[in-house]
Every structure is written in C-alpha cells, then in structure tokens.
Design an enzyme around this catalytic site. Structure first.
Site, PDB file in Angstrom:
ATOM      1  N   SER A 256     111.764 -40.435  47.745  1.00  0.00           N
ATOM      2  CA  SER A 256     111.125 -39.122  47.624  1.00  0.00           C
ATOM      3  C   SER A 256     110.167 -38.865  48.782  1.00  0.00           C
ATOM      4  CB  SER A 256     110.364 -39.023  46.309  1.00  0.00           C
ATOM      5  OG  SER A 256     111.238 -39.050  45.206  1.00  0.00           O
TER       6      SER A 256
ATOM      7  N   ASN B  14     107.218 -50.763  38.566  1.00  0.00           N
ATOM      8  CA  ASN B  14     106.732 -50.385  39.889  1.00  0.00           C
ATOM      9  C   ASN B  14     105.741 -49.241  39.786  1.00  0.00           C
ATOM     10  OD1 ASN B  14     107.550 -47.792  41.578  1.00  0.00           O
ATOM     11  ND2 ASN B  14     109.145 -48.111  40.025  1.00  0.00           N
TER      12      ASN B  14
ATOM     13  N   LEU C 183     104.527 -42.929  45.356  1.00  0.00           N
ATOM     14  CA  LEU C 183     105.206 -41.992  46.253  1.00  0.00           C
ATOM     15  C   LEU C 183     104.787 -42.108  47.724  1.00  0.00           C
ATOM     16  CD1 LEU C 183     105.195 -38.767  44.002  1.00  0.00           C
ATOM     17  CD2 LEU C 183     107.103 -40.337  44.407  1.00  0.00           C
TER      18      LEU C 183
ATOM     19  N   ASN D 162     112.095 -34.421  42.312  1.00  0.00           N
ATOM     20  CA  ASN D 162     111.412 -35.471  41.565  1.00  0.00           C
ATOM     21  C   ASN D 162     110.342 -34.828  40.698  1.00  0.00           C
ATOM     22  OD1 ASN D 162     109.940 -37.613  40.580  1.00  0.00           O
ATOM     23  ND2 ASN D 162     109.880 -38.736  42.511  1.00  0.00           N
TER      24      ASN D 162
ATOM     25  N   CYS E 269     108.414 -38.813  38.257  1.00  0.00           N
ATOM     26  CA  CYS E 269     107.712 -40.043  38.594  1.00  0.00           C
ATOM     27  C   CYS E 269     106.523 -40.212  37.649  1.00  0.00           C
ATOM     28  CB  CYS E 269     107.226 -40.004  40.047  1.00  0.00           C
ATOM     29  SG  CYS E 269     106.208 -41.423  40.515  1.00  0.00           S
TER      30      CYS E 269
ATOM     31  N   THR F  95     111.992 -43.583  35.416  1.00  0.00           N
ATOM     32  CA  THR F  95     111.492 -44.781  34.742  1.00  0.00           C
ATOM     33  C   THR F  95     110.626 -44.453  33.526  1.00  0.00           C
ATOM     34  OG1 THR F  95     109.666 -44.803  36.315  1.00  0.00           O
ATOM     35  CG2 THR F  95     111.563 -46.205  36.812  1.00  0.00           C
TER      36      THR F  95
ATOM     37  N   GLY G   5     115.609 -50.842  35.101  1.00  0.00           N
ATOM     38  CA  GLY G   5     116.455 -52.002  34.874  1.00  0.00           C
ATOM     39  C   GLY G   5     117.141 -51.991  33.518  1.00  0.00           C
TER      40      GLY G   5
ATOM     41  N   GLY H 142     119.416 -48.645  34.448  1.00  0.00           N
ATOM     42  CA  GLY H 142     120.031 -49.873  33.975  1.00  0.00           C
ATOM     43  C   GLY H 142     121.495 -50.051  34.304  1.00  0.00           C
TER      44      GLY H 142
END
Length: 301
Positions: free
Chosen positions: A46, A69, A73, A122, A125, A188, A212, A239
């Site tokens: 991004s 994480n 950005l 985005n 985030c 996420t 994940g 994932g």
C-alpha cells in the site's frame, strides 16, 4: 490441463492466483519475480500521499497459526513508486496498486498519480491511525471513497474490506454502490501478543493484524456471505497456502484468491505455480471447468 484463464475483478489474468498486498510488493523486482513465478496478478504494498516510516519495532511476530504484523503502512509515497509498478509489469502479469488515504480526496490524489492495471483500496488495515479500518468500518465512507476513485480512473477498482466489524456485507454493498469492480475479503484480524516474562506487548504498536492459516475460516465465511449478497466479484484472501485452500475459496464464491503469509514457507515464490497447477489438475480429475467450481458450496445452502 484445465484452463484457469479468465477475468478477475475486471482484469484479464492467466490464472486466478495473485500476490496479496503488503507481503513482497514493496519493490518492482519482487512484483516481477512473483509474476514470473506464476502469479496471475500482483498487488503492490500500500502506498499513500506522503512518505511514512511506519511503527517502531518489533513490527512482525510469529504466533500459533500465523503472523502478527503492525507495520504501520510504511511507504515512499505514490510520487516515488511508479518505477516499481513499471518494473513489476515486466513480469508479464497485471499490476494492481494498493493505495490508502484518510478520505476521498487523498485516495483520489494517489490514484490519479499512478499508472497501474487496477487499484485496490486499502480500507481495512487494522493498525494505522486515521487510515485503513478506522475509516473503512463505516459504510458511508467506503461508498464515498470508492466513488471518488472510480470516477477519477479508467481501470478496475477493488475495495479491500476489514473483517473487524459486525456487518461485512454492509461494507461490501457500500463498495458496490460506490462503483467498485470487486471487493477483496479479508484483511487481517486485529490481534496482539504479550511476552510472559516481561508482561509487555511484543509488537511496538501493542496490537497488529493476524494473518495466516488461523484466519482462513473467517475469510471463508466472509467470502461466502459477500458472494451471496453482492453482484460484483469477490476476491478471497486469508490463509491460502495450497490448491485445496484456493479451491475452497472459489467454492465459497471467490473469483480469485490472493496469497500472502504462505510465501514465507519453504517453497517461497513457487507457491503460485503449485497452487495453480494443483487447481488445474483437480479440475481435470473432476471433469469440471473453473466456472463450475465457483460458488459450488452455495448451492447446498
């Protein structure tokens, strides 16, 4: 082998397996390498209107089931990023620019300043103040930002949605009203980890985003619900680490899938080809076309 080529969110691709935003898309070289390794399309890290250093470290920590994480950005700004997109295009796959801003005007400025094959907004985030999910959790802002970008560019516009809300369908419908060509589900999950010896949060920002294998069932549910409610395509992410994961996402209704955290596994960039070849072999074995696989699970509901 069964053909995997087709349109994903308004962009023609050789296969529906893409590099997700935020993993290796910081440089044109990594974008090009992912494309040459078999990705049907690549999404950049991004970028926004001004340079950002991101959060203080630690910014990434491995946890059971995936990664946390809180990068914040970091980016060089769109004015210093066009060369990376151009280098990425040398890989032979479409390059989608992931962009962020604090409102419609800033998003529009960034989109107008870049030449890409598409844009991914985005709005999801979970760890950047005034950006991402902080504005992307409100349907009215999602619609306004989408409309502003869609009205200022001539390429497809995707909207990446946050799962950290009670009503992800409402956000998807807002993106659709704003003119989005597709939605991307999901970003996420907001999460954190604590060091038991010191009692301190491990991430420098205290909390971050979980990605994940652990979030795949959440992503699957979001893709299923969105594909059932929207008229525009849904691109699944969260994932995906194997052709089986990709098949599940497509069965839930996804038009394409994005791969991120799984790139940290031993096969690295080879994961793009292994997923697409596995998916093609599966379709051959079942005697099916990719279009027949899409949304298969929804027929049982």
């Amino acid at each position: 082998m069964a053909s995997l080529s087709g349109e994903v969110g308004g962009i023609q691709m050789a296969n529906p397996v893409l590099l997700a935003a935020g993993i290796l898309g910081t440089t044109g070289a990594s974008l090009k390498r992912a494309a040459r390794a078999g990705a049907g399309g690549v999404v950049t890290k991004s970028v926004g209107s001004i340079p950002r250093d991101g959060h203080r470290g630690p910014t990434v920590v491995q946890v059971e089931g995936g990664l946390l994480n809180a990068m914040g950005l970091p980016n060089p700004s769109y004015t210093n990023f066009q060369e990376e997109i151009d280098i990425g295009r040398e890989g032979g796959a479409p390059v989608v620019a992931s962009i962020f801003g604090s409102g419609p005007q800033e998003f529009e400025e960034v989109a107008e300043g870049l030449d890409a094959d598409g844009f991914e907004l985005n709005l999801s985030c979970p760890h950047a103040e005034r950006y991402g999910a902080e504005i992307g959790c409100e349907a009215c802002k999602v619609e306004a930002i989408t409309r502003a970008v869609k009205g200022s560019v001539s390429v497809p516009v995707w909207v990446k949605l946050t799962p950290n809300v009670a009503d992800v369908i409402g956000l998807g419908l807002a993106a659709q009203r704003g003119g989005a060509d597709a939605v991307v589900a999901i970003n996420t999950l907001k999460a954190m980890a604590i060091d038991v010896e010191s009692g301190r949060p491990i991430l420098g920002n205290r909390f971050g985003g979980l990605s994940g294998p652990a979030i795949k069932p959440v992503a699957m549910r979001c893709v299923f619900d969105l594909a059932s409610a929207l008229e525009i395509p849904v691109i699944g992410v969260g994932g995906v680490a194997s052709w089986q994961d990709a098949a599940e996402m497509i069965m839930a209704g996804a038009a394409g899938v994005q791969v991120g955290t799984a790139l940290g596994r031993a096969e690295g960039y080879g994961i793009f080809r292994s997923i697409s070849e596995g998916l093609s072999n599966y379709l051959d074995r079942k005697g099916m076309a990719l279009a027949e696989l899409k949304g298969l699970a929804r027929r049982f509901s």
